[in-house]
Design an enzyme around this catalytic site. Sequence first.
Site, PDB file in Angstrom:
ATOM      1  N   LYS A  53      50.059 -84.539  35.261  1.00 35.91           N
ATOM      2  CA  LYS A  53      50.277 -84.158  33.978  1.00 35.91           C
ATOM      3  C   LYS A  53      49.327 -83.151  32.790  1.00 35.91           C
ATOM      4  O   LYS A  53      49.747 -83.111  31.879  1.00 35.91           O
ATOM      5  CB  LYS A  53      51.482 -85.035  33.160  1.00 35.91           C
ATOM      6  CG  LYS A  53      52.600 -85.869  33.847  1.00 35.91           C
ATOM      7  CD  LYS A  53      52.635 -87.607  33.943  1.00 35.91           C
ATOM      8  CE  LYS A  53      54.480 -87.692  34.585  1.00 35.91           C
ATOM      9  NZ  LYS A  53      54.935 -89.156  34.843  1.00 35.91           N
ATOM     10  N   GLN A  97      52.925 -94.472  32.446  1.00 34.87           N
ATOM     11  CA  GLN A  97      53.593 -94.309  33.490  1.00 34.87           C
ATOM     12  C   GLN A  97      54.100 -95.703  34.327  1.00 34.87           C
ATOM     13  O   GLN A  97      53.469 -96.988  34.222  1.00 34.87           O
ATOM     14  CB  GLN A  97      52.314 -93.869  34.153  1.00 34.87           C
ATOM     15  CG  GLN A  97      52.434 -93.722  35.420  1.00 34.87           C
ATOM     16  CD  GLN A  97      53.595 -92.152  36.410  1.00 34.87           C
ATOM     17  OE1 GLN A  97      53.274 -91.801  35.190  1.00 34.87           O
ATOM     18  NE2 GLN A  97      53.796 -92.301  37.340  1.00 34.87           N
ATOM     19  N   ASP A 120      59.867 -89.700  28.362  1.00 39.37           N
ATOM     20  CA  ASP A 120      60.847 -89.530  29.535  1.00 39.37           C
ATOM     21  C   ASP A 120      62.434 -90.249  29.852  1.00 39.37           C
ATOM     22  O   ASP A 120      62.882 -90.553  30.765  1.00 39.37           O
ATOM     23  CB  ASP A 120      60.363 -91.503  29.820  1.00 39.37           C
ATOM     24  CG  ASP A 120      59.281 -91.284  30.908  1.00 39.37           C
ATOM     25  OD1 ASP A 120      58.896 -90.048  31.315  1.00 39.37           O
ATOM     26  OD2 ASP A 120      58.114 -91.344  30.912  1.00 39.37           O
TER      27      ASP A 120
HETATM   28  N1  GUN Z   1      57.110 -93.534  37.582  1.00 39.16           N
HETATM   29  C1  GUN Z   1      57.622 -92.043  37.859  1.00 39.16           C
HETATM   30  N2  GUN Z   1      58.030 -91.827  38.091  1.00 39.16           N
HETATM   31  C2  GUN Z   1      58.612 -91.335  36.438  1.00 39.16           C
HETATM   32  C3  GUN Z   1      58.361 -90.646  35.389  1.00 39.16           C
HETATM   33  O1  GUN Z   1      59.364 -90.143  35.126  1.00 39.16           O
HETATM   34  N3  GUN Z   1      58.004 -91.428  34.031  1.00 39.16           N
HETATM   35  C4  GUN Z   1      57.059 -92.480  33.875  1.00 39.16           C
HETATM   36  N4  GUN Z   1      56.780 -93.028  33.052  1.00 39.16           N
HETATM   37  N5  GUN Z   1      56.676 -92.898  34.634  1.00 39.16           N
HETATM   38  C5  GUN Z   1      57.355 -92.425  36.579  1.00 39.16           C
END
Ligand code: GUN
Length: 295
Positions: A53, A97, A120
Site C-alpha cells: 500500500k 490494518q 476502508d
Molecule cells: N485486512 C485485510 N484486508 C484489509 C483491508 O482491506 N483493510 C484493512 N484495514 N485491513 C485489512
Amino acid sequence: MAATIIDGKQVAADMRAELKTEVTRLAADGIVPGLGVILVGEDPASQSYVSAKEKACEEAGIYSDDNRLPADTTQEQLVALVEQMNNDPKIHGILVQLPLPKHIDESAVIGTIRPEKDVDGFTPGNVGRLVIGEACFLPCTPHGVVQLLARSGVEISGSHVVVVGRSNIVGKPIANMLLQKKENANATVTICHTGTKDMASFTRQADILIVAAGWPNTVTPDMVKEGVAVIDVGVNRVEDASRKRGYRLVGDVDFEGLKEKASVITPVPGGVGPMTITMLMVNTVESAKRHAGVA
Ligand code: GUN
C-alpha cells in the site's frame, strides 16, 4: 470451456495510471491526497499488504504517513494516533490494518475513525449507508471485485451471485453491494458460510461465484456449473519446498480444476489483490477532492 484468466494486475495498472494523471492535476491546484497507515504487530501477511500500500501510494503521488507500532501497543495509544490523524489536515484517509492483536477491541478503534476519512469503509456509519444504498466509501476489496467483474464484461444484473464467506471485510459488503438496485449490481445474492448445509447445492446455482472463505480448495470443480464467473478473494500460504521462501500463495478455489469449467476466473496472486490497493487509492483521492470541495 477453458476460462479467460482475469488479469487483475493489468486492470489495476490501468486504473493506477488514470489515478496518477488525476493526482498530478490535483497537485497543480495544491491538493495532495494523504493516507495515514497504521499497522500494529508483526503479522507477515499484514506487513506485506501494508508495504505494498505504501509503495503504491508513493508511485501515485499520494502522501502516506506510515506508522508501524509494536504488538504490545495499548488500545489507548492506538486510539490517540487515530485521533491525531482525524485532526491532521494532510490526511484524507485512515487505514488501520486488520486484524489487530487480540488485546485490542477492533470495533472500538475503527469506531474512532472520522467517517469522512474512513477510506476502508469499515465504520458503522459507512456500512449502514452501503446497506441502504446511499453514497459512501466502499470497502476496497469488494469495490475491486465489482471493478474486475464490470471491466471483464460480466453481466451482473439479474445474475445469481453466490458469495462464500460472511466476513465484515469481504462477504457481507460484497453481498450488499451487488444486491442494490444500481448499475453493476441488481443481482440475486446468496451467502454461504460455515453454518451452510450442502454448500455445493448453492454454489452449483451460481452464475457468479465469489469466494472469500480463507481456506484453500474450498470450491472444487464438482461444485460449480459450466460457464460460471469465478472471483477468488483468498490468499493462503501453502508449503512448497521448490520455492526459495518455502511456500507459495494460493486462493480459496481449486484454480486448475475450475479454469476448465469457468467462463472467467481470477488467479492468485495477480487477481483481486492488486485491485484492493488500487481502490484504497481511489477512495483516498476521492476523499481529498471532497475535502477540497472539488469532488
Ligand atoms: N485486512 C485485510 N484486508 C484489509 C483491508 O482491506 N483493510 C484493512 N484495514 N485491513 C485489512
